[in-house]
Design a protein around this motif. Sequence first.
Motif, PDB file in Angstrom:
ATOM      1  N   ALA A   4       0.839  -1.195   0.000  1.00 20.44           N
ATOM      2  CA  ALA A   4       0.000   0.000   0.000  1.00 20.44           C
ATOM      3  C   ALA A   4       0.877   1.249   0.000  1.00 20.44           C
ATOM      4  O   ALA A   4       1.687   1.432   0.910  1.00 20.44           O
ATOM      5  N   VAL A   5       0.739   2.079  -1.004  1.00 14.55           N
ATOM      6  CA  VAL A   5       1.573   3.270  -1.146  1.00 14.55           C
ATOM      7  C   VAL A   5       0.708   4.476  -1.485  1.00 14.55           C
ATOM      8  O   VAL A   5      -0.479   4.344  -1.788  1.00 14.55           O
ATOM      9  N   THR A   6       1.313   5.638  -1.405  1.00 18.55           N
ATOM     10  CA  THR A   6       0.711   6.848  -1.957  1.00 18.55           C
ATOM     11  C   THR A   6       1.641   7.390  -3.031  1.00 18.55           C
ATOM     12  O   THR A   6       2.868   7.334  -2.890  1.00 18.55           O
ATOM     13  N   VAL A   7       1.057   7.904  -4.096  1.00 20.20           N
ATOM     14  CA  VAL A   7       1.812   8.420  -5.232  1.00 20.20           C
ATOM     15  C   VAL A   7       1.635   9.930  -5.286  1.00 20.20           C
ATOM     16  O   VAL A   7       0.501  10.434  -5.306  1.00 20.20           O
ATOM     17  N   HIS A   8       2.747  10.650  -5.306  1.00 17.63           N
ATOM     18  CA  HIS A   8       2.746  12.115  -5.295  1.00 17.63           C
ATOM     19  C   HIS A   8       3.446  12.631  -6.547  1.00 17.63           C
ATOM     20  O   HIS A   8       4.312  11.953  -7.115  1.00 17.63           O
ATOM     21  N   HIS A   9       3.088  13.843  -6.941  1.00 20.62           N
ATOM     22  CA  HIS A   9       3.739  14.483  -8.079  1.00 20.62           C
ATOM     23  C   HIS A   9       4.147  15.898  -7.687  1.00 20.62           C
ATOM     24  O   HIS A   9       3.443  16.580  -6.947  1.00 20.62           O
ATOM     25  N   ALA A  10       5.300  16.316  -8.159  1.00 18.25           N
ATOM     26  CA  ALA A  10       5.782  17.675  -7.902  1.00 18.25           C
ATOM     27  C   ALA A  10       6.587  18.132  -9.112  1.00 18.25           C
ATOM     28  O   ALA A  10       7.310  17.337  -9.726  1.00 18.25           O
ATOM     29  N   ARG A  11       6.454  19.392  -9.436  1.00 15.92           N
ATOM     30  CA  ARG A  11       7.167  19.954 -10.583  1.00 15.92           C
ATOM     31  C   ARG A  11       8.312  20.836 -10.101  1.00 15.92           C
ATOM     32  O   ARG A  11       8.149  21.673  -9.207  1.00 15.92           O
ATOM     33  N   PHE A  17       8.214  15.274 -11.296  1.00 11.77           N
ATOM     34  CA  PHE A  17       8.741  14.081 -10.669  1.00 11.77           C
ATOM     35  C   PHE A  17       7.631  13.344  -9.933  1.00 11.77           C
ATOM     36  O   PHE A  17       6.682  13.957  -9.429  1.00 11.77           O
ATOM     37  N   THR A  18       7.786  12.036  -9.852  1.00 13.23           N
ATOM     38  CA  THR A  18       6.861  11.183  -9.100  1.00 13.23           C
ATOM     39  C   THR A  18       7.570  10.672  -7.852  1.00 13.23           C
ATOM     40  O   THR A  18       8.706  10.195  -7.919  1.00 13.23           O
ATOM     41  N   VAL A  19       6.890  10.789  -6.722  1.00 14.44           N
ATOM     42  CA  VAL A  19       7.419  10.317  -5.445  1.00 14.44           C
ATOM     43  C   VAL A  19       6.445   9.288  -4.877  1.00 14.44           C
ATOM     44  O   VAL A  19       5.240   9.531  -4.809  1.00 14.44           O
ATOM     45  N   ILE A  20       6.973   8.134  -4.481  1.00  7.39           N
ATOM     46  CA  ILE A  20       6.160   7.058  -3.918  1.00  7.39           C
ATOM     47  C   ILE A  20       6.531   6.887  -2.448  1.00  7.39           C
ATOM     48  O   ILE A  20       7.708   6.802  -2.106  1.00  7.39           O
ATOM     49  N   ARG A  21       5.507   6.847  -1.597  1.00 10.32           N
ATOM     50  CA  ARG A  21       5.722   6.666  -0.164  1.00 10.32           C
ATOM     51  C   ARG A  21       4.883   5.495   0.345  1.00 10.32           C
ATOM     52  O   ARG A  21       3.821   5.210  -0.211  1.00 10.32           O
ATOM     53  N   PRO A  22       5.313   4.827   1.411  1.00 15.65           N
ATOM     54  CA  PRO A  22       4.437   3.830   2.035  1.00 15.65           C
ATOM     55  C   PRO A  22       3.199   4.518   2.602  1.00 15.65           C
ATOM     56  O   PRO A  22       3.298   5.596   3.193  1.00 15.65           O
ATOM     57  N   ARG A  23       2.035   3.903   2.407  1.00 16.64           N
ATOM     58  CA  ARG A  23       0.801   4.531   2.865  1.00 16.64           C
ATOM     59  C   ARG A  23       0.716   4.550   4.387  1.00 16.64           C
ATOM     60  O   ARG A  23       0.199   5.501   4.980  1.00 16.64           O
ATOM     61  N   ARG A  24       1.215   3.486   5.008  1.00 13.29           N
ATOM     62  CA  ARG A  24       1.200   3.423   6.473  1.00 13.29           C
ATOM     63  C   ARG A  24       2.588   3.786   7.006  1.00 13.29           C
ATOM     64  O   ARG A  24       3.601   3.271   6.518  1.00 13.29           O
ATOM     65  N   ARG A 109       6.601  20.627  -1.813  1.00 14.52           N
ATOM     66  CA  ARG A 109       5.540  20.749  -2.807  1.00 14.52           C
ATOM     67  C   ARG A 109       4.667  19.500  -2.912  1.00 14.52           C
ATOM     68  O   ARG A 109       3.699  19.490  -3.671  1.00 14.52           O
ATOM     69  N   LEU A 110       5.009  18.471  -2.173  1.00 12.63           N
ATOM     70  CA  LEU A 110       4.245  17.233  -2.250  1.00 12.63           C
ATOM     71  C   LEU A 110       2.942  17.360  -1.474  1.00 12.63           C
ATOM     72  O   LEU A 110       2.932  17.762  -0.318  1.00 12.63           O
ATOM     73  N   GLY A 111       1.848  17.007  -2.115  1.00  8.21           N
ATOM     74  CA  GLY A 111       0.557  17.035  -1.453  1.00  8.21           C
ATOM     75  C   GLY A 111       0.261  15.721  -0.760  1.00  8.21           C
ATOM     76  O   GLY A 111       1.157  14.940  -0.439  1.00  8.21           O
ATOM     77  N   ALA A 112      -1.033  15.460  -0.548  1.00  5.29           N
ATOM     78  CA  ALA A 112      -1.437  14.245   0.152  1.00  5.29           C
ATOM     79  C   ALA A 112      -1.190  13.002  -0.684  1.00  5.29           C
ATOM     80  O   ALA A 112      -1.028  11.905  -0.145  1.00  5.29           O
ATOM     81  N   GLY A 113      -1.146  13.152  -1.987  1.00 10.54           N
ATOM     82  CA  GLY A 113      -0.929  12.005  -2.855  1.00 10.54           C
ATOM     83  C   GLY A 113      -2.195  11.181  -3.029  1.00 10.54           C
ATOM     84  O   GLY A 113      -3.200  11.387  -2.340  1.00 10.54           O
ATOM     85  N   ARG A 114      -2.143  10.230  -3.932  1.00 16.63           N
ATOM     86  CA  ARG A 114      -3.298   9.358  -4.146  1.00 16.63           C
ATOM     87  C   ARG A 114      -2.918   7.930  -3.767  1.00 16.63           C
ATOM     88  O   ARG A 114      -1.815   7.464  -4.062  1.00 16.63           O
ATOM     89  N   PRO A 115      -3.837   7.228  -3.112  1.00 12.22           N
ATOM     90  CA  PRO A 115      -3.526   5.861  -2.677  1.00 12.22           C
ATOM     91  C   PRO A 115      -3.467   4.901  -3.860  1.00 12.22           C
ATOM     92  O   PRO A 115      -4.203   5.031  -4.841  1.00 12.22           O
ATOM     93  N   ARG A 116      -2.605   3.910  -3.734  1.00 14.58           N
ATOM     94  CA  ARG A 116      -2.461   2.895  -4.771  1.00 14.58           C
ATOM     95  C   ARG A 116      -1.920   1.621  -4.126  1.00 14.58           C
ATOM     96  O   ARG A 116      -1.198   1.686  -3.135  1.00 14.58           O
ATOM     97  N   THR A 117      -2.274   0.497  -4.682  1.00 15.53           N
ATOM     98  CA  THR A 117      -1.733  -0.784  -4.230  1.00 15.53           C
ATOM     99  C   THR A 117      -0.929  -1.395  -5.369  1.00 15.53           C
ATOM    100  O   THR A 117      -1.435  -1.524  -6.486  1.00 15.53           O
ATOM    101  N   VAL A 118       0.328  -1.729  -5.093  1.00 11.25           N
ATOM    102  CA  VAL A 118       1.198  -2.314  -6.106  1.00 11.25           C
ATOM    103  C   VAL A 118       1.599  -3.718  -5.663  1.00 11.25           C
ATOM    104  O   VAL A 118       1.594  -4.039  -4.470  1.00 11.25           O
ATOM    105  N   THR A 119       1.937  -4.554  -6.628  1.00 10.75           N
ATOM    106  CA  THR A 119       2.368  -5.918  -6.346  1.00 10.75           C
ATOM    107  C   THR A 119       3.854  -6.055  -6.633  1.00 10.75           C
ATOM    108  O   THR A 119       4.328  -5.683  -7.714  1.00 10.75           O
ATOM    109  N   VAL A 120       4.592  -6.541  -5.648  1.00  9.87           N
ATOM    110  CA  VAL A 120       6.034  -6.762  -5.798  1.00  9.87           C
ATOM    111  C   VAL A 120       6.342  -8.176  -5.339  1.00  9.87           C
ATOM    112  O   VAL A 120       5.545  -8.802  -4.626  1.00  9.87           O
ATOM    113  N   PRO A 121       7.492  -8.743  -5.731  1.00 11.48           N
ATOM    114  CA  PRO A 121       7.858 -10.082  -5.262  1.00 11.48           C
ATOM    115  C   PRO A 121       7.847 -10.166  -3.745  1.00 11.48           C
ATOM    116  O   PRO A 121       8.273  -9.238  -3.060  1.00 11.48           O
ATOM    117  N   ALA A 122       7.360 -11.272  -3.222  1.00 13.14           N
ATOM    118  CA  ALA A 122       7.140 -11.401  -1.783  1.00 13.14           C
ATOM    119  C   ALA A 122       8.386 -11.764  -0.998  1.00 13.14           C
ATOM    120  O   ALA A 122       8.431 -11.576   0.209  1.00 13.14           O
TER     121      ALA A 122
END
Length: 217
Positions: A4-11, A17-24, A109-122
């Motif tokens: 579970a991550v959040t995806v942010h964008h900043a110019r 640029f795209t910044v990905i953070r853990p949602r929790r 400049r990063l806002g709240a971001g939008r939630p997203r779920t990604v799949t990665v090797p376990a």
Amino acid sequence: MELAVTVHHARLGPRQFTVIRPRRPLTRAVLIDRDRHLDVLLDQNAARCVGGLWELAASSPRSLVHLPLRGNATPPLDPTEDAPRQLDLVLLHHSLQFAPSRWKEMRARLGAGRPRTVTVPATGRPVGSVIGVDERHYRENRDLIDEQVHAETLFLTGSAKVFRETSGRFFDIALHGFAHVRAHPRNPHYCTEFHSTEGVLGNAREIHVQYCEQWRS
């Protein structure tokens, strides 16, 4: 594994640029600057999440993966008497050519971001070198992790191959750290390290990664 991550964008200027953070928040994980080396202390869940984010850095070369860690409580077993210098962590692909000196500006400049779920090797890749040791020490080898520190943040820059190869170290901590502490209560130390001699680190200090079960509230 699902992450579970959040995806942010900043110019910055003409580039976005795209910044990905853990949602929790990773509350049971700290990155400590010991001057001569770096310490990463984490529990089982945090180790699994960091391993997933390490894999995400390998598969997302156009994004910065940001782990906000500053200000987290340290484990009671941490040997530092004074308040340690804690850092955030950013993982990025070298082809992104992002200047860490501009991180403070972009972070603001990063806002709240939008939630997203990604799949990665376990489980990550096997612990240890997938690339031959001799090959790693060739001058032409570019699959190395380099380091810079700006705005209380450690930037680890590398290739997809080196992030993918080393992600398994965190999954190993998640898988075996808890069991080791239960089996050896008098010797609970379980760790892995990024050594300067193994051909994984370029212009970077050694990194000591340790499982910690007990944490201050």
